[in-house]
Design a protein around this motif. Structure first.
Motif, PDB file in Angstrom:
ATOM      1  N   ALA A 115      -6.275  -0.708   7.317  1.00 31.21           N
ATOM      2  CA  ALA A 115      -5.370  -0.321   6.496  1.00 31.21           C
ATOM      3  C   ALA A 115      -5.737   1.102   6.081  1.00 31.21           C
ATOM      4  O   ALA A 115      -4.734   1.942   5.979  1.00 31.21           O
ATOM      5  N   PRO A 116      -6.782   1.410   5.463  1.00 35.06           N
ATOM      6  CA  PRO A 116      -7.200   2.660   4.875  1.00 35.06           C
ATOM      7  C   PRO A 116      -7.161   3.878   6.082  1.00 35.06           C
ATOM      8  O   PRO A 116      -6.853   4.935   5.699  1.00 35.06           O
ATOM      9  N   GLU A 117      -7.019   3.504   7.204  1.00 40.13           N
ATOM     10  CA  GLU A 117      -7.041   4.390   8.406  1.00 40.13           C
ATOM     11  C   GLU A 117      -5.737   4.672   8.913  1.00 40.13           C
ATOM     12  O   GLU A 117      -5.496   5.286   9.829  1.00 40.13           O
ATOM     13  N   GLY A 118      -4.556   3.997   8.311  1.00 46.80           N
ATOM     14  CA  GLY A 118      -3.308   4.032   8.586  1.00 46.80           C
ATOM     15  C   GLY A 118      -2.837   2.963   9.455  1.00 46.80           C
ATOM     16  O   GLY A 118      -1.583   3.079   9.769  1.00 46.80           O
ATOM     17  N   LEU A 119      -3.438   1.747   9.579  1.00 49.17           N
ATOM     18  CA  LEU A 119      -3.008   0.617  10.347  1.00 49.17           C
ATOM     19  C   LEU A 119      -1.791   0.024   9.259  1.00 49.17           C
ATOM     20  O   LEU A 119      -2.127  -0.332   8.167  1.00 49.17           O
ATOM     21  N   ARG A 120      -0.659  -0.399   9.929  1.00 54.32           N
ATOM     22  CA  ARG A 120       0.434  -1.234   9.150  1.00 54.32           C
ATOM     23  C   ARG A 120       0.712  -2.355  10.123  1.00 54.32           C
ATOM     24  O   ARG A 120       0.388  -2.280  11.317  1.00 54.32           O
ATOM     25  N   PRO A 143      12.022   1.104   3.666  1.00 54.53           N
ATOM     26  CA  PRO A 143      10.703   0.384   3.125  1.00 54.53           C
ATOM     27  C   PRO A 143       9.778   1.468   2.424  1.00 54.53           C
ATOM     28  O   PRO A 143       9.830   2.529   3.008  1.00 54.53           O
ATOM     29  N   ASP A 144       8.883   1.147   1.766  1.00 50.77           N
ATOM     30  CA  ASP A 144       8.050   2.030   0.792  1.00 50.77           C
ATOM     31  C   ASP A 144       6.777   2.125   1.921  1.00 50.77           C
ATOM     32  O   ASP A 144       5.854   1.253   1.853  1.00 50.77           O
ATOM     33  N   TRP A 145       6.970   2.975   2.703  1.00 52.98           N
ATOM     34  CA  TRP A 145       5.861   3.061   3.862  1.00 52.98           C
ATOM     35  C   TRP A 145       4.649   3.534   3.267  1.00 52.98           C
ATOM     36  O   TRP A 145       3.637   3.181   3.622  1.00 52.98           O
ATOM     37  N   ARG A 146       4.615   4.250   2.112  1.00 54.56           N
ATOM     38  CA  ARG A 146       3.372   4.955   1.502  1.00 54.56           C
ATOM     39  C   ARG A 146       2.534   4.051   0.773  1.00 54.56           C
ATOM     40  O   ARG A 146       1.584   3.719   0.434  1.00 54.56           O
ATOM     41  N   HIS A 147       3.043   2.833   0.003  1.00 55.33           N
ATOM     42  CA  HIS A 147       2.461   1.936  -0.908  1.00 55.33           C
ATOM     43  C   HIS A 147       2.491   0.719  -0.308  1.00 55.33           C
ATOM     44  O   HIS A 147       1.829  -0.257  -0.685  1.00 55.33           O
ATOM     45  N   ALA A 148       3.008   0.167   0.912  1.00 51.93           N
ATOM     46  CA  ALA A 148       3.103  -1.057   1.506  1.00 51.93           C
ATOM     47  C   ALA A 148       2.219  -1.065   2.795  1.00 51.93           C
ATOM     48  O   ALA A 148       2.373   0.014   3.419  1.00 51.93           O
ATOM     49  N   ILE A 149       1.331  -1.979   2.937  1.00 51.26           N
ATOM     50  CA  ILE A 149       0.617  -2.017   4.683  1.00 51.26           C
ATOM     51  C   ILE A 149       1.097  -3.113   5.428  1.00 51.26           C
ATOM     52  O   ILE A 149       0.814  -3.220   6.476  1.00 51.26           O
ATOM     53  N   ALA A 150       1.873  -4.256   4.783  1.00 51.49           N
ATOM     54  CA  ALA A 150       2.381  -5.201   5.625  1.00 51.49           C
ATOM     55  C   ALA A 150       3.924  -5.283   5.260  1.00 51.49           C
ATOM     56  O   ALA A 150       4.367  -5.172   4.252  1.00 51.49           O
ATOM     57  N   PHE A 151       4.686  -5.819   6.343  1.00 54.55           N
ATOM     58  CA  PHE A 151       6.274  -5.824   6.260  1.00 54.55           C
ATOM     59  C   PHE A 151       6.497  -6.911   7.041  1.00 54.55           C
ATOM     60  O   PHE A 151       5.846  -7.284   8.076  1.00 54.55           O
ATOM     61  N   ARG A 152       7.735  -7.476   6.672  1.00 58.52           N
ATOM     62  CA  ARG A 152       8.532  -8.638   7.473  1.00 58.52           C
ATOM     63  C   ARG A 152       9.878  -8.153   7.827  1.00 58.52           C
ATOM     64  O   ARG A 152      10.678  -7.716   7.055  1.00 58.52           O
ATOM     65  N   TRP A 153      10.195  -8.466   8.857  1.00 59.47           N
ATOM     66  CA  TRP A 153      11.526  -8.223   9.670  1.00 59.47           C
ATOM     67  C   TRP A 153      12.388  -9.400   9.281  1.00 59.47           C
ATOM     68  O   TRP A 153      12.058 -10.555   9.729  1.00 59.47           O
ATOM     69  N   PRO A 171      -0.043  -8.926   0.476  1.00 58.89           N
ATOM     70  CA  PRO A 171      -0.019  -9.575   1.601  1.00 58.89           C
ATOM     71  C   PRO A 171      -1.441 -10.378   1.443  1.00 58.89           C
ATOM     72  O   PRO A 171      -2.363 -10.012   0.861  1.00 58.89           O
ATOM     73  N   ALA A 172      -1.591 -11.613   2.476  1.00 58.81           N
ATOM     74  CA  ALA A 172      -2.811 -12.461   2.319  1.00 58.81           C
ATOM     75  C   ALA A 172      -3.801 -11.861   3.422  1.00 58.81           C
ATOM     76  O   ALA A 172      -3.555 -11.847   4.512  1.00 58.81           O
ATOM     77  N   LEU A 173      -4.735 -10.985   2.831  1.00 53.00           N
ATOM     78  CA  LEU A 173      -5.785 -10.417   3.525  1.00 53.00           C
ATOM     79  C   LEU A 173      -7.200 -11.039   3.739  1.00 53.00           C
ATOM     80  O   LEU A 173      -7.350 -11.923   2.662  1.00 53.00           O
ATOM     81  N   ILE A 174      -7.926 -11.044   4.551  1.00 53.13           N
ATOM     82  CA  ILE A 174      -9.420 -11.507   4.539  1.00 53.13           C
ATOM     83  C   ILE A 174     -10.240 -10.668   5.112  1.00 53.13           C
ATOM     84  O   ILE A 174      -9.985  -9.938   6.364  1.00 53.13           O
ATOM     85  N   PRO A 175     -11.379 -10.511   4.618  1.00 50.96           N
ATOM     86  CA  PRO A 175     -12.505  -9.496   5.402  1.00 50.96           C
ATOM     87  C   PRO A 175     -13.012 -10.114   6.663  1.00 50.96           C
ATOM     88  O   PRO A 175     -13.088 -11.465   6.690  1.00 50.96           O
ATOM     89  N   PHE A 176     -13.562  -9.349   7.306  1.00 48.47           N
ATOM     90  CA  PHE A 176     -14.093  -9.741   8.667  1.00 48.47           C
ATOM     91  C   PHE A 176     -15.422 -10.872   8.558  1.00 48.47           C
ATOM     92  O   PHE A 176     -15.522 -11.692   9.004  1.00 48.47           O
ATOM     93  N   HIS A 230      11.376  -5.559   5.085  1.00 48.45           N
ATOM     94  CA  HIS A 230      11.071  -5.689   3.697  1.00 48.45           C
ATOM     95  C   HIS A 230       9.426  -5.511   3.602  1.00 48.45           C
ATOM     96  O   HIS A 230       8.396  -6.214   4.260  1.00 48.45           O
ATOM     97  N   ALA A 231       8.994  -4.719   2.660  1.00 48.15           N
ATOM     98  CA  ALA A 231       7.644  -4.574   2.331  1.00 48.15           C
ATOM     99  C   ALA A 231       7.172  -6.029   1.446  1.00 48.15           C
ATOM    100  O   ALA A 231       7.880  -6.439   1.019  1.00 48.15           O
ATOM    101  N   ILE A 232       5.990  -6.225   1.958  1.00 45.29           N
ATOM    102  CA  ILE A 232       5.267  -7.467   1.423  1.00 45.29           C
ATOM    103  C   ILE A 232       4.126  -6.872   0.390  1.00 45.29           C
ATOM    104  O   ILE A 232       3.446  -6.136   0.823  1.00 45.29           O
ATOM    105  N   THR A 233       4.737  -7.176  -0.909  1.00 44.04           N
ATOM    106  CA  THR A 233       3.916  -6.476  -1.961  1.00 44.04           C
ATOM    107  C   THR A 233       2.515  -7.021  -2.204  1.00 44.04           C
ATOM    108  O   THR A 233       1.521  -6.421  -2.524  1.00 44.04           O
TER     109      THR A 233
END
Length: 311
Positions: free
Chosen positions: A123-128, A39-49, A67-72, A62-65
């Protein structure tokens, strides 16, 4: 044998191997056993097995192009739970010890949203994040091997997890939570959500296995111990509760405010919002959001119809 004959034989053998490679690739595609590309590890932050197509479809990341995100700061009435999960995730991202997390409780109260908020924040700090369905829990060791040596930090996200009597998929999850012979992967945590505290269905007959010691202490039987042991493997339990009326209306007000409603318009929506919750038989953040979507859409349609009649 002369040189021309040797060259002809080499070309024939090379051509044969190429045809065999093409046949193998076609067979893998038809059966779904191909490992596929990384998968595109550099450009995707969420994946599905996901399982591949075909009768023997191999699972792939599979990279999720999108992803549904929500701020705290868009989450309401889960401040205590938010503090616990955000701190644990911060420790993990910074490379410090952290725990697997089990989020349990009432439906629609923000369990999944909190996990998505963690991804949005870190995610900006490397979380996937890797989403894994219940049917793929036996693949967890394979997933860990795929990401074990990567520099990112991974949350394995198991959403709405529960097991009925007779299901055995939870055993793969227990093995990974405990740590297998291959060792624990320091860049992976498991975050799971469930409406059941112990993940497994609890039956009345389980109580038959309880025994009473000579001093009167009550000891659970094997069936109960088995069910409790799965949830105990999560280092952190976070419980969510059904919303009160005021908490429900607070989420309604927040959602309508995000859609551009004024204070007066939000107050006018209180009664319809309560009627909506009564019809649904529950009060939760999810139901509040669904009401806000429906209410805003209906008002927008009505205003457009009035505007058309005036013209």
């Amino acid at each position: 044998m002369d040189i021309d004959t040797d060259n002809s034989l080499e070309r024939h053998v090379a051509g044969l191997f190429k045809r065999l490679d093409r046949l193998a690739a076609l067979a893998e595609a038809a059966l779904g056993t191909s490992a596929g590309e990384e998968p595109d590890w550099r450009h995707a932050i969420a994946f599905r097995w996901q399982r591949g197509a075909g009768p023997f479809g191999a699972a792939q990341l599979h990279a999720i192009t999108d992803p549904a995100l929500i701020p705290f700061d868009e989450l309401c009435n889960v401040e205590r739970q938010m503090d616990v999960i955000r701190q644990n995730t911060r420790q993990f991202v910074m490379g410090y010890p952290a725990n697997n997390v089990l989020l349990t409780g009432a439906r629609g109260t923000g369990k999944s949203s909190l996990v998505k908020a963690c991804l949005h924040a870190f995610a900006p700090e490397g979380l996937r994040l890797i989403e894994v369905g219940k049917e793929s829990l036996d693949d967890l060791p394979v997933i860990l091997d795929r990401v074990r040596h990567r520099p990112e930090r991974f949350l394995i996200f198991c959403d709405d997890l529960s097991f009925e009597s007779g299901e055995t998929g939870y055993k793969g999850l227990k093995t990974v939570l405990d740590g297998s012979v291959a060792g624990h992967s320091s860049n992976v945590l498991i975050y799971a959500t469930s409406n059941r505290r112990h993940l497994l269905a609890e039956d009345a007959r389980d109580n038959e296995g309880y025994s009473v010691a000579e001093n009167g202490e009550l000891h659970p039987g094997d069936a109960v111990e088995e069910k409790i042991s799965l949830s105990e493997r999560f280092g952190i339990w976070v419980t969510f509760y059904a919303f009160s009326q005021d908490q429900y209306l607070e989420v309604v007000a927040q959602r309508l405010g995000m859609l551009g409603f004024t204070t007066a318009q939000i107050e006018a929506a209180h009664q319809p919002a309560l009627q909506w919750a009564l019809a649904r038989g529950a009060r939760s953040g999810r139901i509040a959001m669904q009401f806000a979507q429906d209410y805003a859409g209906r008002l927008a349609c009505a205003e457009r119809e009035v505007s058309s009649e005036v013209r």
